[in-house]
Scaffold this active site. Sequence first.
Site, mmCIF file in Angstrom:
data_model
loop_
_atom_site.group_PDB
_atom_site.id
_atom_site.type_symbol
_atom_site.label_atom_id
_atom_site.label_comp_id
_atom_site.label_asym_id
_atom_site.label_seq_id
_atom_site.Cartn_x
_atom_site.Cartn_y
_atom_site.Cartn_z
ATOM 1 N N ASP A 12 0.839 -1.199 0.000
ATOM 2 C CA ASP A 12 0.000 0.000 0.000
ATOM 3 C C ASP A 12 0.874 1.250 0.000
ATOM 4 O O ASP A 12 0.897 2.039 0.953
ATOM 5 C CB ASP A 12 -0.934 -0.016 1.209
ATOM 6 N N LYS A 33 0.707 -8.276 -1.996
ATOM 7 C CA LYS A 33 -0.530 -7.846 -2.659
ATOM 8 C C LYS A 33 -0.330 -6.490 -3.321
ATOM 9 O O LYS A 33 0.178 -5.557 -2.711
ATOM 10 C CB LYS A 33 -1.678 -7.758 -1.648
ATOM 11 N N ASP A 60 -4.887 -7.428 -6.681
ATOM 12 C CA ASP A 60 -6.194 -7.163 -6.081
ATOM 13 C C ASP A 60 -6.817 -5.915 -6.708
ATOM 14 O O ASP A 60 -6.819 -4.836 -6.110
ATOM 15 C CB ASP A 60 -6.016 -6.996 -4.564
ATOM 16 N N LYS A 62 -10.072 -6.054 -8.074
ATOM 17 C CA LYS A 62 -11.525 -6.148 -7.853
ATOM 18 C C LYS A 62 -12.324 -5.744 -9.092
ATOM 19 O O LYS A 62 -13.189 -4.856 -9.048
ATOM 20 C CB LYS A 62 -11.932 -5.282 -6.654
ATOM 21 N N PHE A 63 -12.088 -6.419 -10.198
ATOM 22 C CA PHE A 63 -12.799 -6.092 -11.431
ATOM 23 C C PHE A 63 -14.308 -6.233 -11.233
ATOM 24 O O PHE A 63 -14.794 -7.219 -10.668
ATOM 25 C CB PHE A 63 -12.353 -7.009 -12.568
ATOM 26 N N ASP A 65 -17.547 -5.234 -13.774
ATOM 27 C CA ASP A 65 -18.024 -4.605 -14.997
ATOM 28 C C ASP A 65 -18.918 -5.593 -15.733
ATOM 29 O O ASP A 65 -19.252 -6.659 -15.195
ATOM 30 C CB ASP A 65 -16.824 -4.180 -15.860
ATOM 31 N N ILE A 66 -19.287 -5.277 -16.963
ATOM 32 C CA ILE A 66 -20.070 -6.217 -17.757
ATOM 33 C C ILE A 66 -19.187 -7.414 -18.123
ATOM 34 O O ILE A 66 -17.953 -7.320 -18.100
ATOM 35 C CB ILE A 66 -20.638 -5.540 -19.016
ATOM 36 N N THR A 69 -16.201 -6.964 -20.693
ATOM 37 C CA THR A 69 -15.112 -6.123 -20.201
ATOM 38 C C THR A 69 -14.311 -6.841 -19.128
ATOM 39 O O THR A 69 -13.070 -6.778 -19.106
ATOM 40 C CB THR A 69 -15.676 -4.800 -19.647
ATOM 41 N N THR A 124 -14.445 -5.485 3.786
ATOM 42 C CA THR A 124 -14.384 -5.599 5.245
ATOM 43 C C THR A 124 -14.666 -4.278 5.953
ATOM 44 O O THR A 124 -14.843 -4.258 7.169
ATOM 45 C CB THR A 124 -13.013 -6.132 5.702
ATOM 46 N N ARG A 216 -0.875 -2.921 7.758
ATOM 47 C CA ARG A 216 -0.290 -1.932 8.653
ATOM 48 C C ARG A 216 0.296 -2.485 9.956
ATOM 49 O O ARG A 216 1.290 -1.934 10.441
ATOM 50 C CB ARG A 216 -1.327 -0.830 8.927
#
Length: 241
Positions: A12, A33, A60, A62-63, A65-66, A69, A124, A216
């Site tokens: 991150d 990740k 990661d 997180k697709f 869409d239709i 795509t 989450t 973290r």
Amino acid sequence: MSVDQRIIVPLDVPSASAALALVEALPQVSFWKMGLELFVSAGPALIEALRARQKRVFLDLKFHDIPNTMAGACAAAGRYGIDLMTVHTAAGKEAMAAAQAAAIAGAAAAGVDPPTVLGVTLLTSIASNVLAEELKIPLGSTNYVLQMARLAQDSGLSGAVCSPQEAGQLRRFLPADFVLVCPGVRPAWTSSQDQRRTLTPLQALQAGATYLVIGRPITAAANPAAAFERICEECSAAIAP
């Protein structure tokens, strides 16, 4: 699989240089990740850099869409040689099935192993009251997550992302080899921060999580390497045969 191989640490950070500095500072971490911010900033070149260092990669993004795509995006991601990737279960069965087939096809075209495609059930950071009051979904979070994980399985996906609090119930209803990746895992000696549905690493593993995403508590610790080792030791001591 040893405990250290089951802990995924998020990168991150905003740049490739910062990401690689973190990787070099934590050589004992084998699984990283890569999320939206870093991928948009650094792109596929960073995935190649991680793989060159013999690291496993969880992409990661997180697709959602239709179906067409999502299929195109997953075919492209499948060519990267990543280990795990995510799509949103809320995209529906057709879209998830298309994503799964495309990821396999993309990997085959590139001559790499296909990634495990995971269905994100519920973020989450979303509690049951948000699900009901803002999203107008009548199911409680536990039942909603089970419904979406089952939908992911029915779509041909090999795993799901869920909070550790739902892992135990999913394990009762889904096959033993169905991969459960749990973010929102926090050791007892650190703050839960913006996560709402949390457990400790040991509790999450005991509940049936396959992989834990812990950020973290490790990366923001005064001594990240010591924090990582402490988590591994706490878990290993209790789950060793």
